[in-house]
Write an enzyme that holds these catalytic residues in place. Structure first.
Site, PDB file in Angstrom:
ATOM      1  CG  HIS A 160      -1.712   1.084   1.454  1.00  0.00           C
ATOM      2  ND1 HIS A 160      -3.257   0.902   0.846  1.00  0.00           N
ATOM      3  CD2 HIS A 160      -1.632   2.403   1.403  1.00  0.00           C
ATOM      4  CE1 HIS A 160      -3.842   2.176   1.087  1.00  0.00           C
ATOM      5  NE2 HIS A 160      -2.839   3.059   1.479  1.00  0.00           N
ATOM      6  CB  CYS A 161       2.127   3.774  -2.519  1.00  0.00           C
ATOM      7  SG  CYS A 161       2.874   4.854  -2.553  1.00  0.00           S
ATOM      8  N   PRO A 162       1.074   5.371  -0.082  1.00  0.00           N
ATOM      9  CG  PRO A 162       1.952   6.413   1.991  1.00  0.00           C
ATOM     10  CD  PRO A 162       2.092   4.564   1.438  1.00  0.00           C
TER      11      PRO A 162
END
Length: 309
Positions: A160-162
């Protein structure tokens, strides 16, 4: 382990199947995949939305400094034109890749489809083991992992990439790879332009070097150099990591967990073709490939945006 309809249902946390009186509507499970495809994907995560906005602001800042501080004041028309067009084209491609990564369903498994009726429709062989995610109550496909931020199981979830406010998974990994590539390219381009600009300004003793005063020009360019160096380092490493994962047919989560592959790994070139689609062509580096404005408008009228919280 529960026995149901001739097959085994395995759940690590031993949560029961959804009962008939649960709020989930089992009649809609078969059409949930189609419904999801007709909706715009967006994650309502505060940290992710702030990071995504910061990404856009930083790219806009870089474009401002390159265009108005370095290129427009230049006396060399062709130098300004070529570099201006190139930088802005790369910036548009980078932001377009970012949008498509953020607004594309990464491969989410429908919520709450782990019902007896749905599993009966799967026509599983007797004794076949299936897995249910106790967090989102969905049947977990092979290589899927649950994301605590998206609150969904994601097929071939890499991480998961913010910065893109989304998971990187089966359906949007191509756009994430393009995003890291184009950000790395504009960062390198900005650093090269900063080097030429500093040399030009020092040689001309900062006279007619920029429309801004020398102190302001120096400050703006130093911040751009810092931004370019940090973004180049981060995105270049991420781009290399993603290409390595694709070639090895292994997600970042699988690598970190040292999971032994239970699937037949693709050859390196087959892995690239499966992510980028078809034979090598310019479409591989085109973030607009497959995008249809009319289809997006129809999705908005049919189902509205889908917000995952």
């Amino acid at each position: 382990t529960m026995q149901s309809s001739g097959h085994r249902f395995r759940d690590v946390e031993h949560h029961p199947l959804l009962a008939d009186h649960d709020s989930y509507d089992s009649s809609s499970s078969s059409s949930s995949e189609a419904d999801m495809a007709e909706r715009v994907w967006f994650i309502r995560d505060g940290c992710g939305m702030v990071c995504a906005i910061m990404t856009w602001l930083l790219v806009v800042y870089a474009d401002f400094v390159v265009t108005f501080v370095m290129l427009l004041p230049s006396k060399d028309f062709w130098y300004s034109l070529i570099n201006g067009v190139l930088f802005n084209c790369l910036a548009v491609l980078a932001l377009s890749s970012h949008l498509r990564t953020m607004l594309t369903d990464p491969g989410a498994v429908p919520k709450g489809n782990a019902t007896k009726e749905y599993m009966d429709n799967l026509q599983l062989k007797p004794g076949e083991v299936i897995y249910k995610c106790p967090k989102c109550c969905s049947i977990k496909p092979e290589r899927a992992h649950h994301c605590s931020i998206c609150k969904r199981c994601i097929r071939k979830m890499d991480h998961h990439c913010p910065w893109v406010n989304n998971c990187v998974g089966e359906k949007n990994q191509r756009f994430f790879v393009l995003f890291t590539m184009y950000i790395a390219l504009i960062s390198a381009h900005a650093l090269v332009l900063c080097g030429f600009q500093f040399f030009s300004c020092v040689r001309g003793q900062w006279t007619e070097c920029s429309d801004f005063s020398p102190p302001v020009t120096v400050i703006l360019m130093i911040f751009l150099c810092l931004e370019g160096f940090l973004f180049l380092t981060f995105t270049a490493v991420m781009f290399g990591t993603q290409i390595h994962s694709i070639c090895n047919d292994e997600t970042e989560i699988e690598r970190l967990k040292s999971e032994k592959p239970t699937w037949e790994r693709r050859l390196r070139w087959e892995g690239m073709k499966s992510v980028f689609g078809g034979q090598p062509s310019l479409l591989w580096i085109n973030p607009f490939a497959g995008f249809r404005i009319r289809r997006l408008l129809l999705r908005g009228k049919k189902g509205g945006p889908e917000f995952s919280v």
